[in-house]
Design a protein around this motif. Structure first.
Motif, short mmCIF file in Angstrom:
data_model
loop_
_atom_site.label_atom_id
_atom_site.label_comp_id
_atom_site.label_asym_id
_atom_site.label_seq_id
_atom_site.Cartn_x
_atom_site.Cartn_y
_atom_site.Cartn_z
N LYS A 2 70.89 -30.02 -4.41
CA LYS A 2 69.76 -29.46 -3.97
C LYS A 2 69.30 -29.53 -2.04
O LYS A 2 69.42 -28.22 -1.89
CB LYS A 2 68.39 -29.42 -4.43
CG LYS A 2 66.89 -28.86 -4.06
CD LYS A 2 66.38 -29.02 -4.40
CE LYS A 2 65.13 -27.66 -3.84
NZ LYS A 2 63.38 -28.43 -5.33
N ILE A 6 69.35 -27.33 1.13
CA ILE A 6 67.86 -26.92 1.63
C ILE A 6 68.67 -27.44 3.54
O ILE A 6 68.10 -26.88 4.18
CB ILE A 6 67.14 -28.45 1.52
CG1 ILE A 6 66.76 -28.42 -0.04
CG2 ILE A 6 66.11 -28.49 2.43
CD1 ILE A 6 65.50 -29.49 -0.51
N ARG A 18 66.66 -18.49 -2.82
CA ARG A 18 65.38 -18.91 -2.88
C ARG A 18 64.93 -20.55 -3.07
O ARG A 18 64.52 -20.68 -4.67
CB ARG A 18 64.31 -18.30 -2.33
CG ARG A 18 62.92 -18.56 -2.46
CD ARG A 18 61.85 -16.99 -2.64
NE ARG A 18 62.23 -16.10 -1.83
CZ ARG A 18 61.94 -15.56 -1.04
NH1 ARG A 18 61.06 -15.95 -0.50
NH2 ARG A 18 61.97 -14.09 -0.69
N LEU A 19 64.80 -21.41 -2.26
CA LEU A 19 63.75 -22.75 -2.64
C LEU A 19 62.55 -22.87 -2.19
O LEU A 19 61.71 -22.44 -1.94
CB LEU A 19 65.48 -23.67 -2.36
CG LEU A 19 67.01 -23.55 -2.02
CD1 LEU A 19 67.42 -24.70 -1.79
CD2 LEU A 19 66.87 -24.02 -3.75
N THR A 20 62.40 -24.30 -3.60
CA THR A 20 60.50 -24.53 -3.54
C THR A 20 61.18 -26.15 -3.04
O THR A 20 61.75 -26.77 -3.62
CB THR A 20 59.85 -25.01 -4.14
OG1 THR A 20 59.95 -23.27 -4.90
CG2 THR A 20 59.02 -25.49 -4.55
N VAL A 21 60.74 -26.02 -2.01
CA VAL A 21 61.08 -27.48 -1.39
C VAL A 21 60.07 -28.30 -1.25
O VAL A 21 58.73 -28.19 -0.17
CB VAL A 21 61.72 -27.57 0.42
CG1 VAL A 21 62.45 -28.90 0.78
CG2 VAL A 21 63.32 -26.07 -0.11
#
Length: 241
Positions: A2, A6, A18-21
């Motif tokens: 991940k 990012i 789409r990532l939740t960071v």
């Protein structure tokens, strides 16, 4: 992995999921910057190779355009900001911070952008003429080891991007990427110029600006890349002799 995704999304314009960071995950993604550089290098080398089927200058132009496009001119923006700030450094630290926060482009920044683009174009042409392809992939990789060193060894200039990365780089990160760099330098000794380039920019930025920032990292990456292109070109000429 991940962290790599990012870092790719931050440092390039390549499409991704789409990532939740979280803030911590974003900061830790800096450990993957050299790997992102390898991806960028492969794309630039591929574009240069394809363009070189027309002629070397077309290959150099294709490589440069793709280099700017895939990074979204992220580091060029930092180079321009640092150039403008350096021009105002004699007026004190407060003025440096004002210039860095100013979104407008000044004469120093414009000159730096033009000279950097010309330098990369000419040096890419030199490498293409000499048939240097694989070492070209390593140039963005090696240059992105530099911000890991700077953020580990320098004080953030202000509460910006540089401060967000402070404290995340471990000795093991530097050792790992350093060993990979040494392995690559076995085949392309010019890559060893990464070490003095990192040290020289660190010394300059401390004396002229006073600390590291996101702009300082971006500017440094650009200049290290150009120096490595020059070193590889000189090394290739020496090998031919």
């Amino acid at each position: 992995m991940k962290g790599l995704l990012i870092a790719l999304q931050f440092m390039t314009r390549l499409p991704g999921p789409r990532l939740t960071v979280s803030d911590a995950e974003f900061s830790a993604s800096m450990r993957w910057f050299p790997a992102v550089g390898g991806v960028i290098g492969a794309i630039v080398a591929g574009a240069s190779w394809l363009g070189a089927h027309v002629d070397p200058w077309t290959g150099a132009l294709a490589g440069l355009v793709v280099w700017v496009g895939v990074t979204g001119a992220l580091h060029l923006d930092g180079l321009a900001d640092i150039a403008d700030a350096a021009g105002a450094a004699h007026k004190g630290p407060g003025r440096v911070r004002e210039v860095l926060a100013d979104p407008h482009l000044g004469s120093f920044g414009t000159s730096a952008l033009v000279l950097q683009a010309l330098a990369k174009l000419v040096l890419l042409h030199a490498l293409i003429v000499q048939g240097v392809w694989l070492p070209l992939i390593a140039v963005p990789f090696a240059a992105r080891i530099a911000p890991l060193v700077w953020t580990r060894t320098m004080t953030p200039l202000h509460a910006g991007l540089g401060a967000r990365f402070a404290g995340v780089i471990r000795p093991v990160d530097l050792a790992l990427w350093g060993l990979i760099l040494l392995g690559a330098a076995w085949f392309a000794p010019g890559l060893l110029a990464t070490v003095p380039a990192i040290a020289l920019w660190r010394r300059w930025i401390l004396r002229r600006i006073g600390g590291i920032s996101g702009d300082g990292m971006g500017a440094g990456i650009e200049l290290v890349e150009s120096l490595l292109l020059l070193a590889l070109s000189i090394g290739a000429i020496g090998a031919l002799r």
